[in-house]
Write an enzyme that holds these catalytic residues in place. Sequence first.
Site, PDB file in Angstrom:
ATOM      1  N   SER A   1       0.834  -1.195   0.000  1.00  0.00           N
ATOM      2  CA  SER A   1       0.000   0.000   0.000  1.00  0.00           C
ATOM      3  C   SER A   1       0.876   1.256   0.000  1.00  0.00           C
ATOM      4  O   SER A   1       2.053   1.194  -0.371  1.00  0.00           O
ATOM      5  CB  SER A   1      -0.940  -0.020   1.218  1.00  0.00           C
ATOM      6  OG  SER A   1      -1.918   0.996   1.098  1.00  0.00           O
ATOM      7  N   ASN A   2       0.324   2.379   0.385  1.00  0.00           N
ATOM      8  CA  ASN A   2       1.074   3.635   0.428  1.00  0.00           C
ATOM      9  C   ASN A   2       0.557   4.492   1.585  1.00  0.00           C
ATOM     10  O   ASN A   2      -0.305   4.063   2.339  1.00  0.00           O
ATOM     11  CB  ASN A   2       0.962   4.359  -0.920  1.00  0.00           C
ATOM     12  CG  ASN A   2      -0.483   4.637  -1.266  1.00  0.00           C
ATOM     13  OD1 ASN A   2      -1.178   5.348  -0.563  1.00  0.00           O
ATOM     14  ND2 ASN A   2      -0.952   4.031  -2.360  1.00  0.00           N
TER      15      ASN A   2
END
Length: 235
Positions: free
Chosen positions: A28-29
Amino acid sequence: MAQDLAGETVLITAGPTHEPIDPVRYLSNRSSGRMGYALAEAALRRGAKVILVSGPTALQPPAAAETIFVETAQQMRTAVLDRWEQASFIIMAAAVADYHVKNISPEKIKRKAALELQLEPNPDILADLGSLRHATGKRSPVLIGFAAETEDLLENARSKLTRKRVDAIVVNDVARTGIGFDSGRNEVTIVTPSEVMAVPEAGKLEIAQKILEAALRIRQQQVAPVPASTSSADL
Ligand code: PMT
């Protein structure tokens, strides 16, 4: 607050996507969803119907928004493509993961010396919408994307504007601390084919209002009647 979005439907994407590696891990981020949720709140305050397609966040969506929760980029794409024709404005603030894991392990991966993940590109939802809109020959909905950049901000924004066939790109410098990812504040530049508008640092709700004002101006320019050309009889 002016009700200048009354009767309009605004579709907004927000937050990160999670791309699973195994049942307990994902890629993810740092997106918190705050920029997209602020856009949803701002659009509601201007009288719009809001469809919020949200990746996983810790935030509470505005109660008046129709919110669709998704995890992966593929799920976000499906949710957006199922609804985009209802919208008169689309603003894509989500930080969609560019890759997903090719072979997701059905079991929790055991610790070993080294682990290689094979990644495949995700579909580009914004570019898909730009192409779909182009294929229908319509200029509506107004289509606005974001660009999260760490260098050559304007150059990269202009390239995304053309490549993804959108009306505007809102570029933010995600290398700067205190704005952008996972902050209550942002500073952006709104880039259209004919204009570059700097929006100074402010809270995300205020930034969201400026983006909506730009979206409304784009819409007005699209529907403005073309001035009648001077006919030879007038000469
Ligand atoms: O969520 P916050 O913590 O509030 O942070 C806000 C933000 C920094 C995430 C937000 O302001 C922002 O910049 N969002 C876009 C992040 C991003 O993914 O940028 P990009 O340059 O990689 O993508 C360009 C555009 O294409 C974006 O509109 C994105 O939604 C879209 N995209 C990208 C990849 C993909 N596979 N599909 C897409 O639709």
